[in-house]
Scaffold this active site. Structure first.
Site, PDB file in Angstrom:
ATOM      1  CD  GLN A 182      -1.086  -0.363   3.725  1.00 53.32           C
ATOM      2  OE1 GLN A 182      -1.187   0.465   4.632  1.00 53.32           O
ATOM      3  NE2 GLN A 182      -1.745  -1.532   3.736  1.00 53.32           N
ATOM      4  CG  HIS A 220      -0.448   5.666   4.002  1.00 57.51           C
ATOM      5  ND1 HIS A 220      -1.565   4.867   4.020  1.00 57.51           N
ATOM      6  CD2 HIS A 220       0.448   5.067   4.836  1.00 57.51           C
ATOM      7  CE1 HIS A 220      -1.373   3.843   4.834  1.00 57.51           C
ATOM      8  NE2 HIS A 220      -0.152   3.937   5.327  1.00 57.51           N
ATOM      9  CD  GLU A 241       2.121   3.917   8.225  1.00 57.25           C
ATOM     10  OE1 GLU A 241       0.964   4.209   8.599  1.00 57.25           O
ATOM     11  OE2 GLU A 241       2.371   2.919   7.545  1.00 57.25           O
ATOM     12  CG  HIS A 284       4.151   1.050   3.750  1.00 59.93           C
ATOM     13  ND1 HIS A 284       3.690   2.214   3.161  1.00 59.93           N
ATOM     14  CD2 HIS A 284       3.248   0.748   4.715  1.00 59.93           C
ATOM     15  CE1 HIS A 284       2.570   2.595   3.745  1.00 59.93           C
ATOM     16  NE2 HIS A 284       2.274   1.719   4.693  1.00 59.93           N
ATOM     17  NE  ARG A 321      -6.499  -3.281   1.114  1.00 59.63           N
ATOM     18  CZ  ARG A 321      -7.716  -2.800   1.297  1.00 59.63           C
ATOM     19  NH1 ARG A 321      -8.575  -2.754   0.306  1.00 59.63           N
ATOM     20  NH2 ARG A 321      -8.082  -2.346   2.476  1.00 59.63           N
TER      21      ARG A 321
END
Length: 342
Positions: free
Chosen positions: A114, A116, A133, A191, A211
């Site tokens: 996926q 972001h 993150e 990642h 995804r």
């Protein structure tokens, strides 16, 4: 209502995931459901008015305080009532919510490959939000690995072909992981968390995920077009903070800087002896107990205590003068704080 000048212990919010398991029991948790209920995520600090249907289930997610005078109130409500007394200089989200989301992830199987939303994509699409993150590896089975970034030479055209024919794995960088490692994943990084890994995750408050590849699982939507607009194809060798690095110590505690980005700072504190460590306030700190147990003490006129154990998450409000942490058993803490301003 009293000003919340005490450590706020938060209740977890559990999320079932197709890739999840029952490994969060290793944190001392009593998980919902039976052995067939696959819990992939424990949201430790959340203040979201709405979540992505494929990520958080679509409903609001707001952490509830479970100790002291503010017990049963949501952390977000307390933030909005007391403001900087709780948050210090932490910049809130545009809607007034807390800007970070803290979790534990238990990957029984590989998570989907996926990405972001990037800053540019989020700027053009008001319904999605930037998401960066960091993963701190709490536990890992022998041979466990993560996927992060792309091998050299991959361009958008080659990646699109691989995404469409299911051969993405060959284009991903994989790396083994061990407990104590920290991996930072800025937005735009392709990642996937590998099976057999349990991590603490600190991220900006968004659950928007595009995804790309789901390891042969069916029934979950892919977002290849959106992902291609967000992937940073220039990053092929991102850094990892390794657990073997020498930590700077203050006697009976070792401190290791893990992440310092525009959204948050993250440090690891490990007790090496019996001398307590003092967290001086003025700024909000969130403590995630990665392992062990301890006692937090605070208060000037009357000394008060809070017992914390593996898996607990505690907010130290900015207005709390100071709090001491006394280690009882092999204590390792993750401290999450506002980003540096200089």
């Amino acid at each position: 209502m009293p000003v919340p000048l005490y450590p706020l212990l938060l209740a977890p919010i559990y999320k079932e995931k197709v890739w999840g398991g029952r490994g969060l029991k290793e944190l001392g948790r009593v998980l919902p459901g039976g052995s067939e209920t696959m819990i992939g995520e424990s949201w430790e600090l959340a203040d979201l008015s709405v979540t992505n249907p494929s990520g958080g289930g679509g409903e609001a997610a707001r952490s509830v305080i479970r100790n002291g005078p503010l017990s049963k109130r949501t952390f977000g409500d307390v933030v909005r009532e007391f403001g900087p007394v709780v948050t210090g200089t932490m910049k809130l989200s545009p809607d007034g919510s807390f800007p970070l989301l803290l979790k534990y992830l238990d990957a029984r199987e590989n998570l989907s490959v996926q990405v972001h939303p990037s800053e540019a994509y989020a700027a053009e699409h008001p319904d999605v939000h930037l998401k960066s993150e960091a993963w701190y590896v709490v536990a890992a089975e022998p041979g466990a690995k993560i996927y992060r970034g792309l091998v050299a030479g991959v361009d958008p055209e080659r990646f699109q072909v691989a995404a469409q024919n299911g051969s993405v794995e060959a284009l991903l960088r994989s790396e083994p992981v061990e407990p104590g490692q920290c991996i930072y994943l800025p937005s735009g990084t392709v990642h996937a968390l590998g099976g057999g890994v349990l991590v603490a995750e600190v991220q900006t408050a968004s659950d928007t995920t595009f995804r790309i590849f789901d390891w042969g699982r069916t029934g979950r939507e892919l977002h290849i077009h959106e992902a291609l607009a967000c992937i940073d194809f220039t990053v092929t060798a991102p850094e990892t903070v390794d657990f073997k690095e020498v930590a700077a110590g203050d006697g009976d505690w070792a401190m290791r800087p893990l992440v310092s980005c525009e959204h948050f700072q993250m440090h690891e504190w490990t007790a090496l002896g019996t001398v307590p460590h003092t967290f001086v306030s003025g700024e909000l700190s969130v403590l995630m107990v990665a392992s062990g147990s301890g006692i937090i003490t605070w208060g000037e006129a009357e000394r008060r205590t809070l017992m914390v154990e593996t898996g607990d998450t505690v907010v130290l409000p900015a207005g709390l003068a100071s709090a001491e942490v006394h280690a009882k058993l092999d204590l390792t803490l993750l401290e999450i704080a506002p980003p540096r301003t200089n």
